[in-house]
Every structure is written in C-alpha cells, then in structure tokens.
Motif scaffolding. Structure first.
Motif, PDB file in Angstrom:
ATOM      1  N   THR A 212       0.825  -1.214   0.000  1.00  0.00           N
ATOM      2  CA  THR A 212       0.000   0.000   0.000  1.00  0.00           C
ATOM      3  C   THR A 212       0.855   1.257   0.000  1.00  0.00           C
ATOM      4  N   HIS A 213       2.059   1.174   0.530  1.00  0.00           N
ATOM      5  CA  HIS A 213       2.931   2.355   0.650  1.00  0.00           C
ATOM      6  C   HIS A 213       3.752   2.614  -0.600  1.00  0.00           C
ATOM      7  N   LYS A 214       4.170   1.563  -1.277  1.00  0.00           N
ATOM      8  CA  LYS A 214       5.049   1.701  -2.439  1.00  0.00           C
ATOM      9  C   LYS A 214       4.231   1.437  -3.711  1.00  0.00           C
ATOM     10  N   PRO A 215       4.187   2.417  -4.627  1.00  0.00           N
ATOM     11  CA  PRO A 215       3.257   2.329  -5.761  1.00  0.00           C
ATOM     12  C   PRO A 215       3.537   1.206  -6.738  1.00  0.00           C
ATOM     13  N   HIS A 216       4.765   0.684  -6.775  1.00  0.00           N
ATOM     14  CA  HIS A 216       5.079  -0.361  -7.754  1.00  0.00           C
ATOM     15  C   HIS A 216       5.286  -1.732  -7.114  1.00  0.00           C
ATOM     16  N   VAL A 217       4.703  -1.930  -5.925  1.00  0.00           N
ATOM     17  CA  VAL A 217       4.792  -3.238  -5.264  1.00  0.00           C
ATOM     18  C   VAL A 217       3.430  -3.923  -5.330  1.00  0.00           C
ATOM     19  N   TYR A 218       3.429  -5.161  -5.825  1.00  0.00           N
ATOM     20  CA  TYR A 218       2.233  -5.974  -6.014  1.00  0.00           C
ATOM     21  C   TYR A 218       2.317  -7.211  -5.111  1.00  0.00           C
ATOM     22  N   ILE A 219       1.217  -7.930  -4.983  1.00  0.00           N
ATOM     23  CA  ILE A 219       1.169  -9.179  -4.222  1.00  0.00           C
ATOM     24  C   ILE A 219       0.550 -10.259  -5.093  1.00  0.00           C
ATOM     25  N   ASP A 220       1.223 -11.415  -5.192  1.00  0.00           N
ATOM     26  CA  ASP A 220       0.552 -12.543  -5.839  1.00  0.00           C
ATOM     27  C   ASP A 220       0.034 -13.497  -4.765  1.00  0.00           C
ATOM     28  N   LEU A 221      -0.977 -14.256  -5.120  1.00  0.00           N
ATOM     29  CA  LEU A 221      -1.738 -15.063  -4.160  1.00  0.00           C
ATOM     30  C   LEU A 221      -1.407 -16.545  -4.243  1.00  0.00           C
ATOM     31  N   SER A 222      -0.232 -16.871  -4.737  1.00  0.00           N
ATOM     32  CA  SER A 222       0.124 -18.271  -4.978  1.00  0.00           C
ATOM     33  C   SER A 222       0.557 -18.979  -3.698  1.00  0.00           C
ATOM     34  N   GLY A 223       0.575 -20.307  -3.782  1.00  0.00           N
ATOM     35  CA  GLY A 223       1.134 -21.118  -2.724  1.00  0.00           C
ATOM     36  C   GLY A 223       0.185 -21.482  -1.604  1.00  0.00           C
ATOM     37  N   TRP A 224      -1.010 -20.888  -1.592  1.00  0.00           N
ATOM     38  CA  TRP A 224      -2.024 -21.187  -0.602  1.00  0.00           C
ATOM     39  C   TRP A 224      -3.351 -21.406  -1.315  1.00  0.00           C
ATOM     40  N   SER A 225      -4.169 -22.291  -0.783  1.00  0.00           N
ATOM     41  CA  SER A 225      -5.557 -22.327  -1.213  1.00  0.00           C
ATOM     42  C   SER A 225      -6.230 -21.055  -0.705  1.00  0.00           C
ATOM     43  N   PRO A 226      -7.042 -20.392  -1.538  1.00  0.00           N
ATOM     44  CA  PRO A 226      -7.715 -19.173  -1.077  1.00  0.00           C
ATOM     45  C   PRO A 226      -8.560 -19.343   0.184  1.00  0.00           C
ATOM     46  N   LYS A 227      -9.002 -20.554   0.458  1.00  0.00           N
ATOM     47  CA  LYS A 227      -9.821 -20.719   1.663  1.00  0.00           C
ATOM     48  C   LYS A 227      -9.024 -20.499   2.939  1.00  0.00           C
ATOM     49  N   TYR A 228      -7.699 -20.469   2.827  1.00  0.00           N
ATOM     50  CA  TYR A 228      -6.851 -20.228   3.993  1.00  0.00           C
ATOM     51  C   TYR A 228      -6.292 -18.807   4.037  1.00  0.00           C
ATOM     52  N   ASP A 262     -11.496 -22.796  -5.068  1.00  0.00           N
ATOM     53  CA  ASP A 262     -11.567 -22.192  -3.746  1.00  0.00           C
ATOM     54  C   ASP A 262     -11.732 -20.674  -3.830  1.00  0.00           C
ATOM     55  N   PHE A 263     -11.140 -20.064  -4.842  1.00  0.00           N
ATOM     56  CA  PHE A 263     -11.281 -18.618  -5.022  1.00  0.00           C
ATOM     57  C   PHE A 263     -12.735 -18.247  -5.324  1.00  0.00           C
ATOM     58  N   ALA A 264     -13.441 -19.121  -6.028  1.00  0.00           N
ATOM     59  CA  ALA A 264     -14.839 -18.851  -6.375  1.00  0.00           C
ATOM     60  C   ALA A 264     -15.704 -18.711  -5.127  1.00  0.00           C
ATOM     61  N   ALA A 265     -15.298 -19.367  -4.037  1.00  0.00           N
ATOM     62  CA  ALA A 265     -16.076 -19.307  -2.795  1.00  0.00           C
ATOM     63  C   ALA A 265     -15.657 -18.155  -1.895  1.00  0.00           C
ATOM     64  N   LEU A 266     -14.622 -17.417  -2.302  1.00  0.00           N
ATOM     65  CA  LEU A 266     -14.115 -16.323  -1.489  1.00  0.00           C
ATOM     66  C   LEU A 266     -14.980 -15.081  -1.674  1.00  0.00           C
ATOM     67  N   ASP A 267     -15.090 -14.278  -0.626  1.00  0.00           N
ATOM     68  CA  ASP A 267     -15.933 -13.080  -0.665  1.00  0.00           C
ATOM     69  C   ASP A 267     -15.174 -11.940  -1.358  1.00  0.00           C
ATOM     70  N   ILE A 268     -15.096 -12.034  -2.678  1.00  0.00           N
ATOM     71  CA  ILE A 268     -14.451 -11.013  -3.505  1.00  0.00           C
ATOM     72  C   ILE A 268     -15.523 -10.333  -4.347  1.00  0.00           C
ATOM     73  N   LYS A 269     -15.473  -9.009  -4.416  1.00  0.00           N
ATOM     74  CA  LYS A 269     -16.467  -8.265  -5.176  1.00  0.00           C
ATOM     75  C   LYS A 269     -16.437  -8.672  -6.648  1.00  0.00           C
ATOM     76  N   PRO A 270     -17.602  -8.771  -7.290  1.00  0.00           N
ATOM     77  CA  PRO A 270     -17.639  -9.195  -8.705  1.00  0.00           C
ATOM     78  C   PRO A 270     -16.772  -8.333  -9.613  1.00  0.00           C
ATOM     79  N   GLU A 271     -16.710  -7.030  -9.360  1.00  0.00           N
ATOM     80  CA  GLU A 271     -15.916  -6.153 -10.218  1.00  0.00           C
ATOM     81  C   GLU A 271     -14.414  -6.269  -9.964  1.00  0.00           C
TER      82      GLU A 271
END
Length: 290
Positions: A212-228, A262-271
C-alpha cells in the motif's frame, strides 16, 4: 498472445523438469516440498506439458525456475531453455528467468542477454533458497539492471515448503523472506516493479503495508488455497489493493483448478475478480496498456 481470449493469467508457476530430465531442486528438497504441500506423487510436468495444461483452460502462465546454485550446489535448469520452451508456446506461456545474485557481474550480463535476446519478461528471486537478504547491497547492481530493462522482479516471501521438516530446514533461513526487507529495495529502486509472492505468513501485515505504501509493489496469491487466506488479505484485495493483487497458483504443487475452485467461494467483489484473475497481471506484464 491474445489476452482477450484468456480467462486468467497465472503469474506463478514452476519449471521443475528440464528436457533432459534434470530437476530444479535436489531430491531431498523436492521431497520436503511435496510433503509440505501434501502433493505426494505429483508429476513434474515438462514446460510443453504445462503449455497444454494452461491452453486447455484458456489461461496464460508465467513460468520460471530458481537459480540457487551458490547456496545449494544444485545446478539450475537453464534460463535459456525455459525462455525457448515458452517462446514455442507464446500463446499461453510467459518466460521469467532466475539469476543468483551471488554471480555478480556475470549475473548482470546474463540478465541483460536474457531480456534482449530471449524475450524474458521478468525475474524470480527466492531469498531463503538462494541464501541472501533482499536488502543486501550485493544484489543491488542486479536490481539496477532489471529496473533499467523495465521488467518486474518477483520475490518469494513468507514461509516456504522447500526444506520444511528436514534437519535445520535443509539450511534454509526463513528470515530472508520477510517482505519488510524488500521495502528497502522498493525505496532504492523506485521504478522497479516488484511482486511479493504468496500470502506472506507470518508477515502478512508487513506485506500489505509495503504494497500500500510503495506504488510499484504488487502481491501474488500463490502457494495457498484461497480458503486459507488471512482475512486482512481478502479485505485489502477487495479495496486498497484491488489493482495490485495477482492470481498465482504455484503449479504444479497447487493446480489452477484447485485454486480457482476455492477462489470462487471467497468473498471477492464481482468487479474485483477479473482484475485479480487477469487484468492486473496483463497491465503489469505489458500485455495491456492503461
């Protein structure tokens, strides 16, 4: 690559096997990783098999290996082989490379050659496996070259299954994968695009703070099931970081099918879903323009 025809872009997959059957890690470290992920008996696909897997799903995938020769003594899979194999399947595969920072000037020359001659689109670092702290000035000339080349650097962060359960963790030090160590890199190389790979247990809040502080830093969601996923990661992905969070699986130890179910069951906004699954990665990798 026809981005409009893709359902998703997986930014985190591993080339674990070369054409001649050479594995990316020693049998001991691979076995520890399989035990950690409960992936006993999982096949190590060739890059050609990876291409078929993702093509069937109308997905693209970023592919890389890890160069950790200095710390492990195990010869890497050649970056040139990864790049050439991806080029043969350019409709679905995107090549990243890995250069051990301990290689100094030779590593810098290699990085430049891989981008200019082989079409490599980014670089993977695994500080714990490679045995270096991301803020070590030893690595800075390599970061500078990558920044000048205009491609992203992806850093493993948080816990790792590699070496887990072995005596002394196989000699792998978790402290090097604290995302706060990458904050210095983001400060000193302000135009370098950085991906913090994985939910960064036990430093999830630190990863969110850096992103959130550095404009060119991203996060990938790999290595975990989204349910965790930790709740704060889901909250930030839905709001402040909706343009900076990326789908990644960690294939082959986690398949995109399992991750997406597992991502499909996560509470992520449709947009927000299409941004995470494809749009954010497409822009970061230069496949789409803002």
């Amino acid at each position: 690559m026809d981005v409009s025809a893709l359902t998703a872009i997986d930014v985190h997959t591993h080339a674990e096997l070369s054409k001649d059957g050479h594995a990316s890690l020693s049998p001991e470290l691979l076995g520890a990783s399989a035990e950690y992920f409960k992936a006993h008996g999982h096949r190590q696909p060739t890059i050609e098999e990876m291409a078929a897997h993702y093509r069937e799903r109308r997905m693209a995938a970023v592919v890389f290996t890890v160069d950790a020769e200095h710390a492990t003594g195990h010869p890497r899979i050649a970056n040139e082989e990864v790049a050439d194999s991806c080029a043969a399947h350019a409709d679905v595969l995107i090549p990243f490379a890995s250069v051990d920072p301990h290689k100094g000037r030779a590593g810098i020359r290699e990085a430049c050659r891989l981008v200019t001659e082989y079409g490599v689109r980014g670089f993977k670092f695994h500080p714990s496996l490679q045995g270096f702290s991301p803020d070590d000035r030893m690595a800075y000339p390599l970061y500078e070259a990558i920044q000048e080349l205009g491609v992203p650097a992806l850093f493993h962060t948080g816990q790792t299954g590699i070496g887990a359960g072995l005596p002394g963790g196989g000699g792998i030090r978790l402290k090097y994968s604290d995302p706060m160590l990458i904050d210095d890199v983001a400060v000193d190389f302000p135009e370098l695009r950085i991906i913090l790979a994985h939910p960064s247990f036990p430093w999830q809040d630190e990863a969110l703070a850096v992103a959130t502080h550095k404009p060119h830093v991203y996060i990938d969601l790999s290595g975990w099931s989204p349910k965790y996923f930790p709740p704060q990661l889901v909250r930030y992905a839905n709001t402040l970081l909706k343009d900076k969070v990326l789908f990644g699986s960690d294939y082959p130890v986690i398949t995109p099918d399992r991750w997406l179910a597992d991502f499909a069951a996560l509470d992520i906004k449709p947009e927000v879903r299409p941004r995470i699954l494809k749009d954010n990665a497409a822009r970061l990798l230069g496949l789409l323009k803002d």
